[in-house]
Design an enzyme around this catalytic site. Structure first.
Site, PDB file in Angstrom:
ATOM      1  N   TYR A  89     -19.489 -33.259  -2.827  1.00 36.51           N
ATOM      2  CA  TYR A  89     -18.836 -33.157  -1.689  1.00 36.51           C
ATOM      3  C   TYR A  89     -17.843 -34.380  -1.263  1.00 36.51           C
ATOM      4  CZ  TYR A  89     -18.498 -32.703   3.513  1.00 36.51           C
ATOM      5  OH  TYR A  89     -18.165 -32.665   4.664  1.00 36.51           O
ATOM      6  N   GLY A 143     -26.064 -26.126   9.896  1.00 38.21           N
ATOM      7  CA  GLY A 143     -25.956 -25.216  11.345  1.00 38.21           C
ATOM      8  C   GLY A 143     -27.314 -24.744  11.656  1.00 38.21           C
ATOM      9  N   GLY A 164     -30.174 -31.102   9.453  1.00 36.79           N
ATOM     10  CA  GLY A 164     -29.804 -32.346   9.612  1.00 36.79           C
ATOM     11  C   GLY A 164     -30.499 -33.078  10.840  1.00 36.79           C
ATOM     12  N   ASN A 188     -14.868 -37.694   6.961  1.00 31.68           N
ATOM     13  CA  ASN A 188     -16.046 -36.482   7.046  1.00 31.68           C
ATOM     14  C   ASN A 188     -16.408 -36.234   8.593  1.00 31.68           C
ATOM     15  OD1 ASN A 188     -18.090 -34.754   7.049  1.00 31.68           O
ATOM     16  ND2 ASN A 188     -19.335 -36.233   5.404  1.00 31.68           N
ATOM     17  N   TYR A 234     -23.096 -36.754  14.251  1.00 27.94           N
ATOM     18  CA  TYR A 234     -23.767 -37.892  14.544  1.00 27.94           C
ATOM     19  C   TYR A 234     -23.478 -38.562  15.873  1.00 27.94           C
ATOM     20  CZ  TYR A 234     -24.345 -38.503   9.629  1.00 27.94           C
ATOM     21  OH  TYR A 234     -24.694 -37.872   8.064  1.00 27.94           O
TER      22      TYR A 234
END
Length: 156
Positions: A23, A92, A96, A123, A130
């Site tokens: 990624y 989603g 995370g 990103n 964040y």
């Protein structure tokens, strides 16, 4: 659900490390082996720690890998988050945030005063995530890294 990683999680952690590297467009740099991860996380003197995010069926869908750092200004340890990854199909779903919440909980419980990590400047989905949690970029600091030949020359 978030839980501490176990020895049996090494293969899936290794898989997800490689998925994250892909990624981040750096798969060729992801050279860590399962054995190296096993030693780092569960060896005689662990150098790092990991947590696993699971979906409702118990399937691992994400992980965090972290280690302790130390602030000479604060005089206490903190956590440096080396990797945070959630598989695309599970994004989603709160995994995370749950992984970061667990690390923040560890910081608070142990008296650590910092939870830090790096994010690639392109990103934007991660940066927005964040910042939505209250994290702020440390724009006045630049990360430097010595690797490969440059590290070898300096260390010779």
């Amino acid at each position: 659900m978030i839980r501490k990683a176990t020895l049996s999680d090494i293969p899936v952690i290794h898989e997800m490390v490689r998925e994250l590297a892909e990624y981040e467009k750096c798969l060729d740099e992801a050279r860590a082996t399962e054995e190296q991860l096993r030693e780092a996380l569960f060896g005689e003197q662990p150098a790092a720690f990991a947590h696993i995010a699971q979906d409702e069926s118990g399937e691992p869908v994400g992980f965090s890998l972290w280690f302790l750092n130390f602030s000479t200004w604060r005089g206490v340890h903190g956590i440096y988050l080396e990797d945070l990854y959630v598989r695309p199909e599970a994004r989603g779903g709160g995994h995370g945030k749950a992984l970061l919440t667990e690390l923040a909980r560890i910081c608070v419980a142990r008296g650590y005063e910092r939870l830090e990590w790096s994010v690639l400047n392109w990103n934007t989905p991660s940066i927005a995530f964040y910042e939505s949690l209250g994290a702020r970029p440390q724009d006045e600091w630049m990360v430097y890294r010595l690797t490969d030949e440059a590290l070898g020359r300096l260390g010779a």
